[in-house]
Structure formats: structure tokens, C-alpha cells
Design a protein around this motif. Structure first.
Motif, PDB file in Angstrom:
ATOM      1  N   LEU A  26      -8.767  65.006  27.574  1.00  0.00           N
ATOM      2  CA  LEU A  26      -8.876  66.205  28.175  1.00  0.00           C
ATOM      3  C   LEU A  26     -10.096  67.428  27.662  1.00  0.00           C
ATOM      4  CD1 LEU A  26      -5.258  67.354  29.189  1.00  0.00           C
ATOM      5  CD2 LEU A  26      -6.938  66.546  30.540  1.00  0.00           C
ATOM      6  N   SER A  30     -13.443  67.728  30.153  1.00  0.00           N
ATOM      7  CA  SER A  30     -13.554  69.102  30.300  1.00  0.00           C
ATOM      8  C   SER A  30     -15.048  69.553  29.638  1.00  0.00           C
ATOM      9  CB  SER A  30     -12.762  70.304  29.769  1.00  0.00           C
ATOM     10  OG  SER A  30     -12.829  69.914  28.597  1.00  0.00           O
ATOM     11  N   VAL A  60     -13.225  75.722  33.887  1.00  0.00           N
ATOM     12  CA  VAL A  60     -13.222  74.681  33.212  1.00  0.00           C
ATOM     13  C   VAL A  60     -13.483  74.858  31.579  1.00  0.00           C
ATOM     14  CG1 VAL A  60     -14.467  72.382  32.818  1.00  0.00           C
ATOM     15  CG2 VAL A  60     -13.933  73.078  34.919  1.00  0.00           C
ATOM     16  N   ILE A  63      -9.948  75.463  30.125  1.00  0.00           N
ATOM     17  CA  ILE A  63      -9.113  74.240  29.938  1.00  0.00           C
ATOM     18  C   ILE A  63      -9.736  73.724  28.543  1.00  0.00           C
ATOM     19  CG2 ILE A  63      -8.638  72.103  30.858  1.00  0.00           C
ATOM     20  CD1 ILE A  63      -9.139  73.154  33.645  1.00  0.00           C
ATOM     21  N   ALA A  64     -11.139  73.569  28.384  1.00  0.00           N
ATOM     22  CA  ALA A  64     -11.519  73.201  27.326  1.00  0.00           C
ATOM     23  C   ALA A  64     -11.045  73.836  25.955  1.00  0.00           C
ATOM     24  CB  ALA A  64     -13.051  73.171  27.334  1.00  0.00           C
TER      25      ALA A  64
END
Length: 117
Positions: A26, A30, A60, A63-64
Motif C-alpha cells: 500500500l 500510494s 493519498v 494514506i501513505a
């Protein structure tokens, strides 16, 4: 004893790597999406488009940042690599000690190869 400790360390590093494999994927995804969003932000001419890309980029980015502990998985992979190289280095040293002996009968194969070359 050293090989046993390398094995235990490698086992622990492998478990940490496997536990963080999903977050590592992930995080990589990302980071790639952030790159794509940045490229689209640069290409965009309208102000509304740029604002939209910034909002999407911030989403994003969050999320990272939530998967930043995946760096532990990368560190575990590096430690696993170091353990692997030390394991191989130990094997090479034991063979090197045999070659360094001055006994001609112990090193017959090496001497035969030198004569043929």
C-alpha cells in the motif's frame, strides 16, 4: 553458535517482513499514485483542476502516512539480506582456511588446477 543466532535473527526478520507485506504494498502504491497526481497537477491548466488534484494528493498522502510503519518491513528485508550475506561469508571463510594450509596433499585439487593453467 553464530549460525544459530543468525538463523534466529533471520527468522524474526522474516516474520516482521511478512507481517508488514500488505502495508509495504500500500505504501508503494500510494507513492506511485502521488507521483501520478503530481504529474497531472503539473499538466492541469485550470485553477479548479489544480485544486482538485491537490485535494486528491492530500488524500493519498494521508494514506501513505498511515502506512509509514511499512518502513519497518523494508528495514527487516535489509536485515534479512545482511544475515544472508553473513551466512554465506561464514561458509566461504571455512573453505578459505583449508586452502591456506601448506600441506600439498590437502590442497591437491588447487595445485592440479594451477598446473593445468
Amino acid at each position: 553458535m553464530k549460525k544459530f543466532m543468525l538463523f534466529i535473527g533471520g527468522l524474526i526478520a522474516l516474520l516482521i517482513l511478512l507481517a508488514n507485506l500488505g502495508p509495504m504494498v500500500l505504501l508503494g502504491l500510494s507513492i506511485w499514485l502521488l507521483y501520478v497526481i503530481f504529474k497531472q497537477f503539473i499538466k492541469s491548466d485550470s485553477t479548479g483542476g489544480k485544486i482538485g488534484w491537490v485535494i486528491l494528493g492530500l488524500l493519498v498522502l494521508s494514506i501513505a502516512l498511515s502506512n509509514i510503519y511499512a518502513v519497518l518491513g523494508v528495514a527487516a528485508a535489509y536485515v534479512l539480506y545482511l544475515i544472508y550475506t553473513n551466512w554465506k561469508k561464514d561458509d566461504g571463510q571455512s573453505a578459505e582456511q583449508v586452502v591456506e594450509s601448506n600441506d600439498p596433499f590437502a590442497n591437491f585439487e588447487r595445485q592440479w588446477a594451477e598446473l593445468n593453467n
